[in-house]
Design a protein around this motif. Structure first.
Motif, mmCIF file in Angstrom:
data_model
loop_
_atom_site.group_PDB
_atom_site.id
_atom_site.type_symbol
_atom_site.label_atom_id
_atom_site.label_comp_id
_atom_site.label_asym_id
_atom_site.label_seq_id
_atom_site.Cartn_x
_atom_site.Cartn_y
_atom_site.Cartn_z
ATOM 1 N N MET A 163 0.724 -1.231 0.082
ATOM 2 C CA MET A 163 0.249 0.165 0.453
ATOM 3 C C MET A 163 0.747 1.389 -0.385
ATOM 4 O O MET A 163 0.674 2.407 -0.052
ATOM 5 C CB MET A 163 -0.883 -0.638 1.429
ATOM 6 N N VAL A 164 2.069 0.923 0.225
ATOM 7 C CA VAL A 164 2.894 2.159 0.922
ATOM 8 C C VAL A 164 3.551 3.283 -0.949
ATOM 9 O O VAL A 164 3.375 4.616 -1.076
ATOM 10 C CB VAL A 164 4.406 1.872 0.880
ATOM 11 N N TYR A 165 2.901 2.998 -1.821
ATOM 12 C CA TYR A 165 2.852 3.456 -2.750
ATOM 13 C C TYR A 165 2.049 5.051 -2.899
ATOM 14 O O TYR A 165 1.970 5.332 -3.757
ATOM 15 C CB TYR A 165 2.743 2.594 -4.760
ATOM 16 N N ILE A 166 0.463 4.457 -2.235
ATOM 17 C CA ILE A 166 -0.065 5.115 -2.501
ATOM 18 C C ILE A 166 -0.151 6.709 -2.037
ATOM 19 O O ILE A 166 -0.683 8.068 -2.319
ATOM 20 C CB ILE A 166 -1.740 4.657 -2.046
ATOM 21 N N ILE A 167 0.878 6.613 -0.801
ATOM 22 C CA ILE A 167 1.357 8.261 -0.496
ATOM 23 C C ILE A 167 2.161 9.499 -1.435
ATOM 24 O O ILE A 167 2.251 9.629 -0.891
ATOM 25 C CB ILE A 167 2.917 7.075 0.839
#
Length: 77
Positions: free
Chosen positions: A31-35
């Motif tokens: 999920m870190v890509y959404i940051i």
């Protein structure tokens, strides 16, 4: 560690602490890509990149903690 197992009912759900840590890290990296993507998209619409960056992180942390501690379900928001 026993209180963590008891609070989250790990043994009742057929899990253990090491499995949960690995699952948490896997979810984080998935999920870190959404940051970075969310501020980039919204800054094209005129919103400040830095503000959206911080708001995305805060919303994710708060939402995920609420789901984990109050609803006791393994959902990342």
């Amino acid at each position: 560690m026993g209180s963590i197992k008891k609070f989250f009912k790990l043994e009742e759900n057929g899990s253990n602490i090491s499995r949960e840590v690995i699952a948490g890290l896997t979810t984080f990296f998935a999920m870190v890509y959404i940051i970075f993507v969310n501020p980039t998209i919204l800054s094209a619409a005129g919103m400040p990149w830095g503000g959206v960056f911080v708001a995305t992180i805060l919303a994710t942390v708060i939402g995920t903690l609420v789901m984990g501690f109050f609803a006791n379900v393994p959902y990342a928001v």
